[in-house]
Design a protein around this motif. Structure first.
Motif, PDB file in Angstrom:
ATOM      1  N   SER A 182       7.793   3.418   5.050  1.00 16.41           N
ATOM      2  CA  SER A 182       9.006   2.621   5.116  1.00 16.41           C
ATOM      3  C   SER A 182      10.195   3.312   4.457  1.00 16.41           C
ATOM      4  O   SER A 182      11.298   2.802   4.458  1.00 16.41           O
ATOM      5  CB  SER A 182       8.778   1.234   4.524  1.00 16.41           C
ATOM      6  OG  SER A 182       8.422   1.370   3.182  1.00 16.41           O
ATOM      7  N   VAL A 203       6.580   0.429  -6.792  1.00 13.09           N
ATOM      8  CA  VAL A 203       6.762   1.129  -5.517  1.00 13.09           C
ATOM      9  C   VAL A 203       8.180   0.938  -4.998  1.00 13.09           C
ATOM     10  O   VAL A 203       8.835   1.896  -4.585  1.00 13.09           O
ATOM     11  CB  VAL A 203       5.740   0.656  -4.459  1.00 13.09           C
ATOM     12  CG1 VAL A 203       6.149   1.131  -3.073  1.00 13.09           C
ATOM     13  CG2 VAL A 203       4.365   1.196  -4.788  1.00 13.09           C
ATOM     14  N   ASN A 234      -0.851   2.038  -7.547  1.00 12.91           N
ATOM     15  CA  ASN A 234      -0.961   1.996  -6.089  1.00 12.91           C
ATOM     16  C   ASN A 234      -2.316   2.412  -5.574  1.00 12.91           C
ATOM     17  O   ASN A 234      -2.786   1.888  -4.569  1.00 12.91           O
ATOM     18  CB  ASN A 234       0.137   2.823  -5.460  1.00 12.91           C
ATOM     19  CG  ASN A 234       1.375   1.992  -5.301  1.00 12.91           C
ATOM     20  OD1 ASN A 234       1.369   1.034  -4.547  1.00 12.91           O
ATOM     21  ND2 ASN A 234       2.397   2.314  -6.055  1.00 12.91           N
ATOM     22  N   ALA A 253       4.432   2.091   1.913  1.00 18.96           N
ATOM     23  CA  ALA A 253       5.616   2.357   1.114  1.00 18.96           C
ATOM     24  C   ALA A 253       6.279   3.650   1.552  1.00 18.96           C
ATOM     25  O   ALA A 253       7.491   3.714   1.710  1.00 18.96           O
ATOM     26  CB  ALA A 253       5.238   2.436  -0.354  1.00 18.96           C
ATOM     27  N   LYS A 258       0.830  -1.187   0.000  1.00 18.62           N
ATOM     28  CA  LYS A 258       0.000   0.000   0.000  1.00 18.62           C
ATOM     29  C   LYS A 258       0.873   1.248   0.000  1.00 18.62           C
ATOM     30  O   LYS A 258       1.976   1.238   0.513  1.00 18.62           O
ATOM     31  CB  LYS A 258      -0.893   0.001   1.229  1.00 18.62           C
ATOM     32  CG  LYS A 258      -1.630  -1.317   1.382  1.00 18.62           C
ATOM     33  CD  LYS A 258      -3.075  -1.084   1.608  1.00 18.62           C
ATOM     34  CE  LYS A 258      -3.841  -2.346   1.308  1.00 18.62           C
ATOM     35  NZ  LYS A 258      -5.047  -2.481   2.054  1.00 18.62           N
ATOM     36  N   VAL A 259       0.306   2.309  -0.584  1.00 18.43           N
ATOM     37  CA  VAL A 259       1.062   3.553  -0.710  1.00 18.43           C
ATOM     38  C   VAL A 259       1.578   4.021   0.649  1.00 18.43           C
ATOM     39  O   VAL A 259       2.738   4.362   0.795  1.00 18.43           O
ATOM     40  CB  VAL A 259       0.176   4.651  -1.327  1.00 18.43           C
ATOM     41  CG1 VAL A 259       0.914   5.979  -1.333  1.00 18.43           C
ATOM     42  CG2 VAL A 259      -0.200   4.267  -2.740  1.00 18.43           C
ATOM     43  N   GLN A 260       0.703   3.986   1.647  1.00 15.64           N
ATOM     44  CA  GLN A 260       1.113   4.501   2.948  1.00 15.64           C
ATOM     45  C   GLN A 260       2.281   3.712   3.536  1.00 15.64           C
ATOM     46  O   GLN A 260       3.235   4.295   4.023  1.00 15.64           O
ATOM     47  CB  GLN A 260      -0.056   4.472   3.926  1.00 15.64           C
ATOM     48  CG  GLN A 260      -0.831   5.771   3.891  1.00 15.64           C
ATOM     49  CD  GLN A 260      -2.178   5.648   4.545  1.00 15.64           C
ATOM     50  OE1 GLN A 260      -2.715   4.553   4.668  1.00 15.64           O
ATOM     51  NE2 GLN A 260      -2.722   6.760   4.981  1.00 15.64           N
TER      52      GLN A 260
END
Lengths: 255, 112
Positions: free
Chosen positions: A122, B91, B17, A119, A115-117
């Motif tokens: 992190s 990503v 995403n 990513a 998930k974008v968040q």
């Protein structure tokens, strides 16, 4: 929010068609897009004609025609590839695909969907180096101890490094400065927020070279060692805080 | 407002995403979502997002379904298995890029 009625949708579709958006599939998609825009303008208080005019100003028909052209080019390529496939290959492909599609119906629990968040979070890591360059001596560890000045048994929420006044103090991971202030116990101290979970605190500083809101990189100098609070000699008091709880910083000194 | 060049280079990553996160979305919804979540910094244009989505569809990374909503048809996009895989790859690729950029742009590293 008011939904457009059939008449209004028909009028928008006519506008698109008249302006050269002839492909039915592309038109249906762009029609929905313009309708959404118009509905949001209606919610802002415009009337239908005003909302339509405003929408077509931001999303002009020239742009729509370009979308149509690129879409047709992309799908045409796909169809010509398809034609080259034999019937048997097509059937095999369908079988494989339908197996995938059936699998896809279930919530994709086993699929590693990042998930974008996650990513972005992190991108920042927990503190993972020493706040001082080289091998600094730890003179007081984490946990219960007798406070050297107050002479009472007290929890020590961090670790103390012995170092000379003026020794550079470094951020132990990238983050944002959320506190740079003076406290009678901590002296001059800086708190860096690394991510949703981790913060690190550097106390007893003689000087601070960052201010609240600054972004710092791992290893960047944030201040210098001193003895500005309740302290007997120059040292760095260093804390690692995870979700509001004090952690033993000794376990966060290396990558 | 992000520069169009930067945005163009990351558009596919953004779209994949969004779909990985939300499952099923339509074009207008993606434009709104990107604007809101980036605090208005990223403004996707229709001329950019739809060709990109159609390319993803032709490449087999997204599936589409048409649903009648009220009095009109809406085209929803969702990831195929290879789309999910591409989203993970994109990503991590971008993460590495940002980390390398951070190293390049950080003046402390120059001093060392």
């Amino acid at each position: 929010m008011r939904q457009l009625n059939e008449l209004e949708i028909g009028q928008i579709e006519q506008t698109l068609r008249k302006n050269g958006v002839g492909d039915r599939t592309v038109r249906a998609e762009l029609l929905d897009h313009v309708c959404c825009q118009v509905e949001s303008k209606l919610a802002e208080g415009l009337n239908f004609q005003g909302a339509l005019t405003a929408s077509l100003q931001t999303f002009q028909v020239d742009e729509m025609k370009e979308i149509q052209a690129s879409s047709l080019a992309v799908f045409h390529k796909k169809y010509s590839v398809m034609k080259k496939l034999s019937f048997a290959a097509l059937i095999t492909m369908l079988l494989i695909c339908s197996a995938y599609w059936l699998k896809d119906e279930k919530p994709a629990a086993s699929q590693p969907v990042l998930k974008v968040q996650d990513a972005l979070v992190s991108l920042f890591e927990p503190p993972s180096r020493s706040p001082l360059e080289g091998d600094a001596e730890i003179t007081s560890g984490f946990g219960m101890r007798v406070h050297p000045i107050q002479k009472i048994k007290k929890q020590h929420n961090g670790i103390d490094f012995k170092a000379a006044t003026g020794t550079p103090v470094l951020a132990t991971s990238a983050g944002k400065v959320v506190k740079a202030a003076f406290d009678k116990n901590y002296g001059n101290y800086v708190v860096i927020k690394h991510d949703e979970h981790y913060q690190s605190l550097y106390a007893q500083l003689s000087t601070m070279v960052v201010k609240v809101g600054d972004s710092v990189a791992k290893g960047e100098k944030i201040g210098e060692v001193g003895s500005s609070g309740l302290s007997t000699a120059p040292h760095l008091h260093y804390e690692v805080i995870k979700d509001g709880e004090y952690e033993n910083p000794a376990t966060y000194l290396h990558p | 407002m992000a520069s169009p060049e930067l945005l163009r280079g990351t558009l596919v990553t953004i779209l994949l995403n969004l779909l990985a996160e939300n499952g099923r979305m339509y074009g207008y919804e993606m434009v709104q979502s990107v604007r809101e979540r980036s605090n208005g910094a990223f403004e996707l244009t229709e001329g950019a997002i739809y060709p990109a989505l159609h390319k993803l569809e032709a490449d087999g990374l997204v599936l589409t379904e048409r649903v009648v909503v009220g009095k009109r048809e809406r085209k929803y996009y969702s990831l195929t298995p290879s789309g999910s895989e591409a989203s993970v790859n994109k990503v991590s690729e971008f993460k590495e890029y940002v980390q390398a950029m951070a190293l390049l742009l950080n003046p402390i590293n120059l001093a060392k």
